[in-house]
Design an enzyme around this catalytic site. Structure first.
Site, PDB file in Angstrom:
ATOM      1  N   THR A   1       0.814  -1.206   0.000  1.00 51.29           N
ATOM      2  CA  THR A   1       0.000   0.000   0.000  1.00 51.29           C
ATOM      3  C   THR A   1       0.854   1.265   0.000  1.00 51.29           C
ATOM      4  O   THR A   1       1.977   1.260   0.516  1.00 51.29           O
ATOM      5  CB  THR A   1      -0.903  -0.011   1.250  1.00 51.29           C
ATOM      6  OG1 THR A   1      -1.534   1.255   1.388  1.00 51.29           O
ATOM      7  CG2 THR A   1      -0.106  -0.276   2.523  1.00 51.29           C
ATOM      8  N   ASP A   2       0.278   2.349  -0.521  1.00 55.00           N
ATOM      9  CA  ASP A   2       0.971   3.647  -0.458  1.00 55.00           C
ATOM     10  C   ASP A   2       1.052   4.182   0.973  1.00 55.00           C
ATOM     11  O   ASP A   2       1.809   5.117   1.246  1.00 55.00           O
ATOM     12  CB  ASP A   2       0.288   4.681  -1.371  1.00 55.00           C
ATOM     13  CG  ASP A   2      -1.181   4.926  -1.053  1.00 55.00           C
ATOM     14  OD1 ASP A   2      -1.728   4.271  -0.152  1.00 55.00           O
ATOM     15  OD2 ASP A   2      -1.784   5.798  -1.725  1.00 55.00           O
ATOM     16  N   GLU A   3       0.247   3.594   1.882  1.00 53.73           N
ATOM     17  CA  GLU A   3       0.235   4.108   3.262  1.00 53.73           C
ATOM     18  C   GLU A   3       1.559   3.904   3.988  1.00 53.73           C
ATOM     19  O   GLU A   3       1.780   4.497   5.047  1.00 53.73           O
ATOM     20  CB  GLU A   3      -0.890   3.451   4.059  1.00 53.73           C
ATOM     21  CG  GLU A   3      -2.244   3.819   3.537  1.00 53.73           C
ATOM     22  CD  GLU A   3      -3.362   3.453   4.487  1.00 53.73           C
ATOM     23  OE1 GLU A   3      -3.092   3.167   5.666  1.00 53.73           O
ATOM     24  OE2 GLU A   3      -4.505   3.440   4.032  1.00 53.73           O
TER      25      GLU A   3
ATOM     26  N   TYR B   1      -2.109  -0.700  11.052  1.00 56.47           N
ATOM     27  CA  TYR B   1      -2.205  -1.371   9.749  1.00 56.47           C
ATOM     28  C   TYR B   1      -1.015  -1.027   8.860  1.00 56.47           C
ATOM     29  O   TYR B   1      -0.301  -1.914   8.377  1.00 56.47           O
ATOM     30  CB  TYR B   1      -3.518  -0.985   9.035  1.00 56.47           C
ATOM     31  CG  TYR B   1      -3.482  -1.253   7.545  1.00 56.47           C
ATOM     32  CD1 TYR B   1      -3.443  -2.554   7.055  1.00 56.47           C
ATOM     33  CD2 TYR B   1      -3.461  -0.196   6.622  1.00 56.47           C
ATOM     34  CE1 TYR B   1      -3.384  -2.800   5.686  1.00 56.47           C
ATOM     35  CE2 TYR B   1      -3.405  -0.444   5.251  1.00 56.47           C
ATOM     36  CZ  TYR B   1      -3.365  -1.740   4.785  1.00 56.47           C
ATOM     37  OH  TYR B   1      -3.300  -1.995   3.435  1.00 56.47           O
TER      38      TYR B   1
ATOM     39  N   LYS C   1       2.144  -3.300   7.265  1.00 59.55           N
ATOM     40  CA  LYS C   1       2.423  -3.437   5.824  1.00 59.55           C
ATOM     41  C   LYS C   1       3.859  -2.977   5.526  1.00 59.55           C
ATOM     42  O   LYS C   1       4.566  -3.601   4.724  1.00 59.55           O
ATOM     43  CB  LYS C   1       1.417  -2.631   5.001  1.00 59.55           C
ATOM     44  CG  LYS C   1      -0.003  -3.174   5.006  1.00 59.55           C
ATOM     45  CD  LYS C   1      -0.159  -4.565   4.414  1.00 59.55           C
ATOM     46  CE  LYS C   1       0.108  -4.634   2.939  1.00 59.55           C
ATOM     47  NZ  LYS C   1      -0.222  -5.972   2.371  1.00 59.55           N
TER      48      LYS C   1
HETATM   49  P1  NAD Z   1      -9.623  -7.402   2.102  1.00 60.34           P
HETATM   50  O1  NAD Z   1      -9.659  -7.202   3.574  1.00 60.34           O
HETATM   51  O2  NAD Z   1     -10.850  -7.138   1.295  1.00 60.34           O
HETATM   52  O3  NAD Z   1      -9.163  -8.894   1.764  1.00 60.34           O
HETATM   53  C1  NAD Z   1      -8.152  -9.533   2.457  1.00 60.34           C
HETATM   54  C2  NAD Z   1      -8.255 -11.030   2.198  1.00 60.34           C
HETATM   55  O4  NAD Z   1      -7.213 -11.683   2.914  1.00 60.34           O
HETATM   56  C3  NAD Z   1      -9.584 -11.644   2.681  1.00 60.34           C
HETATM   57  O5  NAD Z   1     -10.086 -12.511   1.700  1.00 60.34           O
HETATM   58  C4  NAD Z   1      -9.190 -12.399   3.934  1.00 60.34           C
HETATM   59  O6  NAD Z   1     -10.018 -13.526   4.197  1.00 60.34           O
HETATM   60  C5  NAD Z   1      -7.770 -12.815   3.588  1.00 60.34           C
HETATM   61  N1  NAD Z   1      -6.964 -13.092   4.784  1.00 60.34           N
HETATM   62  C6  NAD Z   1      -6.832 -12.302   5.890  1.00 60.34           C
HETATM   63  N2  NAD Z   1      -6.021 -12.914   6.779  1.00 60.34           N
HETATM   64  C7  NAD Z   1      -5.609 -14.079   6.216  1.00 60.34           C
HETATM   65  C8  NAD Z   1      -4.765 -15.122   6.637  1.00 60.34           C
HETATM   66  N3  NAD Z   1      -4.138 -15.082   7.828  1.00 60.34           N
HETATM   67  N4  NAD Z   1      -4.577 -16.171   5.812  1.00 60.34           N
HETATM   68  C9  NAD Z   1      -5.194 -16.224   4.600  1.00 60.34           C
HETATM   69  N5  NAD Z   1      -6.025 -15.266   4.153  1.00 60.34           N
HETATM   70  C10 NAD Z   1      -6.224 -14.202   4.947  1.00 60.34           C
HETATM   71  O7  NAD Z   1      -8.412  -6.516   1.601  1.00 60.34           O
HETATM   72  P2  NAD Z   1      -8.173  -5.789   0.205  1.00 60.34           P
HETATM   73  O8  NAD Z   1      -8.662  -4.396   0.298  1.00 60.34           O
HETATM   74  O9  NAD Z   1      -8.641  -6.671  -0.882  1.00 60.34           O
HETATM   75  O10 NAD Z   1      -6.567  -5.719   0.197  1.00 60.34           O
HETATM   76  C11 NAD Z   1      -5.805  -6.794  -0.357  1.00 60.34           C
HETATM   77  C12 NAD Z   1      -4.339  -6.414  -0.321  1.00 60.34           C
HETATM   78  O11 NAD Z   1      -4.122  -5.215  -1.060  1.00 60.34           O
HETATM   79  C13 NAD Z   1      -3.805  -6.138   1.090  1.00 60.34           C
HETATM   80  O12 NAD Z   1      -2.493  -6.659   1.175  1.00 60.34           O
HETATM   81  C14 NAD Z   1      -3.779  -4.621   1.178  1.00 60.34           C
HETATM   82  O13 NAD Z   1      -2.787  -4.174   2.076  1.00 60.34           O
HETATM   83  C15 NAD Z   1      -3.453  -4.257  -0.247  1.00 60.34           C
HETATM   84  N6  NAD Z   1      -3.909  -2.931  -0.694  1.00 60.34           N
HETATM   85  C16 NAD Z   1      -5.222  -2.553  -0.527  1.00 60.34           C
HETATM   86  C17 NAD Z   1      -5.663  -1.328  -1.029  1.00 60.34           C
HETATM   87  C18 NAD Z   1      -7.120  -0.881  -0.905  1.00 60.34           C
HETATM   88  O14 NAD Z   1      -7.447   0.215  -1.320  1.00 60.34           O
HETATM   89  N7  NAD Z   1      -8.038  -1.697  -0.384  1.00 60.34           N
HETATM   90  C19 NAD Z   1      -4.744  -0.483  -1.657  1.00 60.34           C
HETATM   91  C20 NAD Z   1      -3.398  -0.887  -1.780  1.00 60.34           C
HETATM   92  C21 NAD Z   1      -3.006  -2.117  -1.308  1.00 60.34           C
HETATM   93  O1  DAU Z   2      -4.167   3.848   0.394  1.00 61.46           O
HETATM   94  C1  DAU Z   2      -4.375   2.469   0.326  1.00 61.46           C
HETATM   95  C2  DAU Z   2      -5.213   2.025   1.512  1.00 61.46           C
HETATM   96  O2  DAU Z   2      -6.546   2.486   1.261  1.00 61.46           O
HETATM   97  C3  DAU Z   2      -5.185   0.519   1.722  1.00 61.46           C
HETATM   98  O3  DAU Z   2      -3.890   0.140   2.085  1.00 61.46           O
HETATM   99  C4  DAU Z   2      -6.166   0.099   2.815  1.00 61.46           C
HETATM  100  O4  DAU Z   2      -6.213  -1.314   2.901  1.00 61.46           O
HETATM  101  C5  DAU Z   2      -7.547   0.621   2.435  1.00 61.46           C
HETATM  102  O5  DAU Z   2      -8.485   0.307   3.455  1.00 61.46           O
HETATM  103  C6  DAU Z   2      -7.496   2.132   2.237  1.00 61.46           C
HETATM  104  O6  DAU Z   2      -7.204   2.814   3.475  1.00 61.46           O
HETATM  105  P1  DAU Z   2      -7.968   4.152   3.909  1.00 61.46           P
HETATM  106  O7  DAU Z   2      -7.868   4.286   5.367  1.00 61.46           O
HETATM  107  O8  DAU Z   2      -7.564   5.285   3.051  1.00 61.46           O
HETATM  108  O9  DAU Z   2      -9.465   3.731   3.430  1.00 61.46           O
HETATM  109  P2  DAU Z   2     -10.909   3.824   4.123  1.00 61.46           P
HETATM  110  O10 DAU Z   2     -11.876   3.275   3.127  1.00 61.46           O
HETATM  111  O11 DAU Z   2     -10.952   3.279   5.490  1.00 61.46           O
HETATM  112  O12 DAU Z   2     -11.121   5.416   4.231  1.00 61.46           O
HETATM  113  C7  DAU Z   2     -10.923   6.284   3.125  1.00 61.46           C
HETATM  114  C8  DAU Z   2     -11.041   7.710   3.625  1.00 61.46           C
HETATM  115  O13 DAU Z   2     -12.407   7.970   4.007  1.00 61.46           O
HETATM  116  C9  DAU Z   2     -10.224   8.011   4.856  1.00 61.46           C
HETATM  117  O14 DAU Z   2      -9.768   9.363   4.761  1.00 61.46           O
HETATM  118  C10 DAU Z   2     -11.213   7.885   6.021  1.00 61.46           C
HETATM  119  C11 DAU Z   2     -12.497   8.353   5.395  1.00 61.46           C
HETATM  120  N1  DAU Z   2     -13.764   7.780   5.903  1.00 61.46           N
HETATM  121  C12 DAU Z   2     -13.850   6.424   6.013  1.00 61.46           C
HETATM  122  C13 DAU Z   2     -15.037   5.840   6.391  1.00 61.46           C
HETATM  123  C14 DAU Z   2     -15.165   4.338   6.551  1.00 61.46           C
HETATM  124  C15 DAU Z   2     -14.868   8.611   6.121  1.00 61.46           C
HETATM  125  O15 DAU Z   2     -14.798   9.852   5.993  1.00 61.46           O
HETATM  126  N2  DAU Z   2     -16.053   8.029   6.480  1.00 61.46           N
HETATM  127  C16 DAU Z   2     -16.179   6.676   6.633  1.00 61.46           C
HETATM  128  O16 DAU Z   2     -17.306   6.220   6.960  1.00 61.46           O
END
Ligand code: NAD
Ligand code: DAU
Length: 332
Positions: A121-123, A148, A152
């Site tokens: 992630t960019d975080e 989190y 990562k």
């Molecule tokens: P998600 O929470 O929707 O999915 C995570 C998956 O991992 C689920 O299917 C869960 O069951 C599985 N999992 C969790 N713990 C596990 C374990 N111990 N063993 C096996 N499986 C397990 O998450 P996502 O948003 O799809 O993110 C997927 C990946 O992408 C993560 O590594 C996250 O850091 C990265 N990522 C997410 C975003 C975003 O915007 N959501 C952006 C950049 C990177």
């Molecule tokens: O940048 C990549 C990341 O983006 C991933 O690594 C994470 O897995 C993914 O969850 C996401 O993280 P954020 O914390 O940015 O996403 P989230 O959806 O939780 O929130 C997005 C923004 O919206 C953040 O500034 C918090 C805000 N927010 C979130 C919720 C749930 C609100 O204002 N209201 C809400 O109800």
């Protein structure tokens, strides 16, 4: 036929990647997923049974991981605990899955000499000021803010160490915020859409000015496949689609598409340590590997995502009540 192990392939981005592999390659895909609250087998329904095999198990369990790694050509690692708000109330599962789980996979690919791609992630880079002209690049120093993002960051550093110390054939990608189908209703965009569909107002943390750099999950998938196939071993690639929007802009777009007053918003308690702004410079990926995003129209992407949630209430409905009860307890 290549054999790929996709960890976390039943979650949001992992399942979209599995669909992408089925649609764009001849690969056979083994999904290793623990099926936590964040996932459902339904996200894989309809895929050809001869191309997909789901193994329910934990990436931190070496006895499960090692034989699966032995059978494949490459591992693409998505599995993680992924939600910042959850990491603030209960960090331990984040350490266990994101750190120990990644370590367990690295030991298996090291032993079996297999290609590994680590999805991150960019975080890990922390956050930027709203008016900072700079964006994150591959050389931005790590400065994570939350439990989190710190786990990562730790997992990324493990991958780098296993490349340098043991010669593991790995690449890393750090992507910005994804949106699209199959995202859990705890996350920002699905939460707002489903709040409105259930007759409530969308909820913004703080002043709503925090900026996220949105990318359609399909573009994330095409980037990861490009890096898997053509990325240089040991390198990190940032993935982004120039999609910076403030949270209030996103909520206005959702309200507008759903025929509501754009400013009809519920302002709720801010997230502790809330990162201000993320912004990705993906020049390296674009110039070195020739990748470009396809989903450049955010309003259209949001409209399609809203339509998807309208049509798939049976998928998200069962998780909505429990998710909102958790948020209510935290004042969000
Ligand atoms: P998600 O929470 O929707 O999915 C995570 C998956 O991992 C689920 O299917 C869960 O069951 C599985 N999992 C969790 N713990 C596990 C374990 N111990 N063993 C096996 N499986 C397990 O998450 P996502 O948003 O799809 O993110 C997927 C990946 O992408 C993560 O590594 C996250 O850091 C990265 N990522 C997410 C975003 C975003 O915007 N959501 C952006 C950049 C990177
Ligand atoms: O940048 C990549 C990341 O983006 C991933 O690594 C994470 O897995 C993914 O969850 C996401 O993280 P954020 O914390 O940015 O996403 P989230 O959806 O939780 O929130 C997005 C923004 O919206 C953040 O500034 C918090 C805000 N927010 C979130 C919720 C749930 C609100 O204002 N209201 C809400 O109800």
């Amino acid at each position: 036929m290549r054999k790929i192990l996709v960890t976390g392939g039943a979650g949001f981005i992992g399942s979209n990647f599995v669909h992408h592999l089925v649609n764009h390659t001849d690969d056979h895909v083994t999904v290793l997923d623990k099926l936590t609250y964040a996932s459902t087998e339904e996200s894989l329904v309809g895929l050809p049974k001869d191309r997909i095999h789901l193994v329910v198990g934990d990436i931190a369990d070496a006895a499960t991981v090692d034989p699966l790694v032995a059978e494949v050509d490459a591992v693409v690692h998505y599995a993680a605990e992924s939600h910042n708000d959850n990491s603030l109330s209960d960090p331990l599962p984040f350490l266990q899955t994101n750190i120990i789980g990644t370590y367990t996979l690295l030991e298996a690919v090291r032993k079996r000499e297999k290609r590994f791609h680590h999805v991150s992630t960019d975080e890990v880079y922390g956050d930027l000021e709203l008016d900072d002209p700079e964006r994150f690049t591959e050389s931005t120093p790590y400065n994570p803010s939350s439990p989190y993002s710190s786990t990562k960051a730790g997992s990324d550093l493990l991958v780098r160490a296993w490349v340098r110390s043991f010669g593991v054939q790995a690449t890393i990608s750090n992507c910005s915020n994804n949106y699209g189908p199959w995202q859990h209703v705890e996350k920002f965009i699905p939460r707002q859409i489903t709040e409105i569909l259930e007759g409530r107002r969308p909820r913004l943390y703080g002043d709503g000015l925090n900026v996220r750099d949105w990318i359609h999950t399909e573009d994330h998938s095409s980037a990861v496949l490009t890096i898997l196939e053509t990325g240089r071993i040991g390198e990190t690639y940032l993935i982004g689609a120039d999609g910076e929007k403030s949270n209030v802009e996103v909520v206005r777009a959702i309200n507008t598409y759903l025929g509501r007053d754009a400013e009809d918003i519920e302002w709720v308690k801010d997230r502790p340590g809330h990162d201000l702004r993320y912004a990705i410079d993906s020049t390296k990926l674009r110039e070195e590997l020739g990748w470009t995003p396809s989903f450049q129209d955010f309003e259209q992407g949001i409209a399609d995502t809203i339509d998807w949630y309208r049509e798939n209430q049976a998928w998200w409905g069962p998780h909505k009540h429990e998710t909102e009860a958790k948020y209510a307890a935290k004042g969000h």
